[in-house]
Design an enzyme around this catalytic site. Structure first.
Site, PDB file in Angstrom:
ATOM      1  N   HIS A  24     -10.690  32.235 -25.915  1.00 40.49           N
ATOM      2  CA  HIS A  24      -9.430  33.259 -25.692  1.00 40.49           C
ATOM      3  C   HIS A  24      -9.534  34.574 -26.472  1.00 40.49           C
ATOM      4  O   HIS A  24      -9.806  34.755 -27.663  1.00 40.49           O
ATOM      5  CB  HIS A  24      -8.028  32.440 -25.840  1.00 40.49           C
ATOM      6  CG  HIS A  24      -6.791  32.997 -25.513  1.00 40.49           C
ATOM      7  ND1 HIS A  24      -6.186  34.085 -25.969  1.00 40.49           N
ATOM      8  CD2 HIS A  24      -6.088  33.192 -24.226  1.00 40.49           C
ATOM      9  CE1 HIS A  24      -5.192  34.508 -25.248  1.00 40.49           C
ATOM     10  NE2 HIS A  24      -5.086  33.703 -23.863  1.00 40.49           N
ATOM     11  N   GLU A  26      -9.532  37.009 -18.262  1.00 43.50           N
ATOM     12  CA  GLU A  26      -8.474  37.483 -18.703  1.00 43.50           C
ATOM     13  C   GLU A  26      -8.703  38.894 -19.329  1.00 43.50           C
ATOM     14  O   GLU A  26      -9.109  38.887 -20.413  1.00 43.50           O
ATOM     15  CB  GLU A  26      -8.115  36.431 -19.777  1.00 43.50           C
ATOM     16  CG  GLU A  26      -7.598  35.069 -19.399  1.00 43.50           C
ATOM     17  CD  GLU A  26      -6.302  34.629 -20.307  1.00 43.50           C
ATOM     18  OE1 GLU A  26      -5.608  34.257 -19.618  1.00 43.50           O
ATOM     19  OE2 GLU A  26      -6.546  34.523 -21.397  1.00 43.50           O
TER      20      GLU A  26
HETATM   21  P1  PGA Z   1       0.336  35.748 -20.446  1.00 46.00           P
HETATM   22  O1  PGA Z   1      -0.666  34.914 -21.644  1.00 46.00           O
HETATM   23  O2  PGA Z   1       0.522  35.219 -19.508  1.00 46.00           O
HETATM   24  O3  PGA Z   1       1.656  35.526 -21.673  1.00 46.00           O
HETATM   25  O4  PGA Z   1       0.028  37.069 -20.602  1.00 46.00           O
HETATM   26  C1  PGA Z   1      -1.925  34.455 -20.734  1.00 46.00           C
HETATM   27  C2  PGA Z   1      -2.975  34.174 -21.804  1.00 46.00           C
HETATM   28  O5  PGA Z   1      -3.093  34.664 -23.012  1.00 46.00           O
HETATM   29  O6  PGA Z   1      -3.789  33.086 -21.599  1.00 46.00           O
END
Ligand code: PGA
Length: 251
Positions: free
Chosen positions: A94, A164
């Site tokens: 992440h 992401e």
């Molecule tokens: P968010 O976070 O939906 O609050 O933007 C997503 C993540 O960090 O996996």
């Protein structure tokens, strides 16, 4: 099946709140069990408490694992402990963990420790920013390839990749990604995976999208963005919002 993965990050603070949220999320998992696989990735401290609730069909996920199995690592969590706590999925790579200093090599080892224990890694990749020259593509390719070159032959069957973009995550996001940006990156990621493990195997790896997903934009990332699921931070902590989100993608 569409994956709906909640990333609870460091919330909630109290065990009792975690139980309530888990049970409410499980109601969604039940209601949409024909279309959604609902996974809650919760803080390590809550794992055992939540396993003991014995609720289904929700799946329990973790947010971190040690890259090693030698015991002398103060503060880390052994992959065997996750297994024992009933964990079937775990987020690795992440951007918030990368920002704390976890690099590609360490993340690869974390993923391998999970695979050894038959826990599915949710392997996050994403660029810090989008430069007009397109160097961001190499950043994502490198993140993926560090794992793909050592991935055991059959492990693609239990691997999930989450795209992401760092600039679209959390309350400090620059902006939301568009479904088209999501679709392009999913095609690119699939190609990188296919080059490493072959087209057939690559077609079996679910690629999710995450970053400021809400009840309003969720469906567009699935339909136009062609994501096979969503990794949701903030919106997964509010059962009402999460319910609307789940409903919108299971139509
Ligand atoms: P968010 O976070 O939906 O609050 O933007 C997503 C993540 O960090 O996996």
């Amino acid at each position: 099946m569409i994956f709906l993965v909640g990333n609870w990050k460091m919330a909630p603070e109290k065990g009792a709140q975690a139980i309530t949220l888990f049970k409410k999320t499980n109601l969604l998992a039940k209601a949409y069990k024909k279309t959604l696989t609902v996974i809650a990735c919760v803080p390590s401290v809550h794992l055992v408490t939540l396993t003991r609730q014995r609720v289904s069909p929700i799946k329990l996920g973790a947010q971190t694992v040690a890259s090693t199995v030698t015991v002398a690592h103060t503060g880390l969590v052994h992959s065997g402990m996750l297994k024992d706590a009933g964990v079937s999925y775990c987020i690795v790579g992440h951007s918030e963990s990368r920002a704390r200093g976890e690099g590609n090599d360490l993340i690869r080892e974390q993923a391998l420790r999970l695979i050894e224990k038959k826990i599915t890694p949710i392997f996050c990749v994403g660029e810090r920013e989008r430069d007009p020259q397109g160097w961001y593509l190499s950043e994502v390719k490198e993140q993926l390839e560090t794992l793909l070159v050592v991935l055991p032959k059959t492990a693609y069957k239990s691997l999930i990749v989450a795209y992401e973009p760092v600039w679209a995550i959390g309350k400090d996001a620059v902006r939301e990604a568009t479904p088209i940006e999501c679709q392009e990156m999913i095609i690119f990621i699939r190609k990188v995976i296919a080059d490493a493990i072959g087209e057939k195997a690559a077609s079996l790896v679910p690629i999710l999208y995450g970053g400021s997903v809400t009840e309003v934009n969720a469906r567009s990332f699935i339909i136009e963005g062609r994501a096979q699921g969503l990794l949701v931070g903030r919106a997964s902590l509010d059962p009402k919002v999460y319910g609307q989100l789940a409903k919108s993608i299971s139509k």
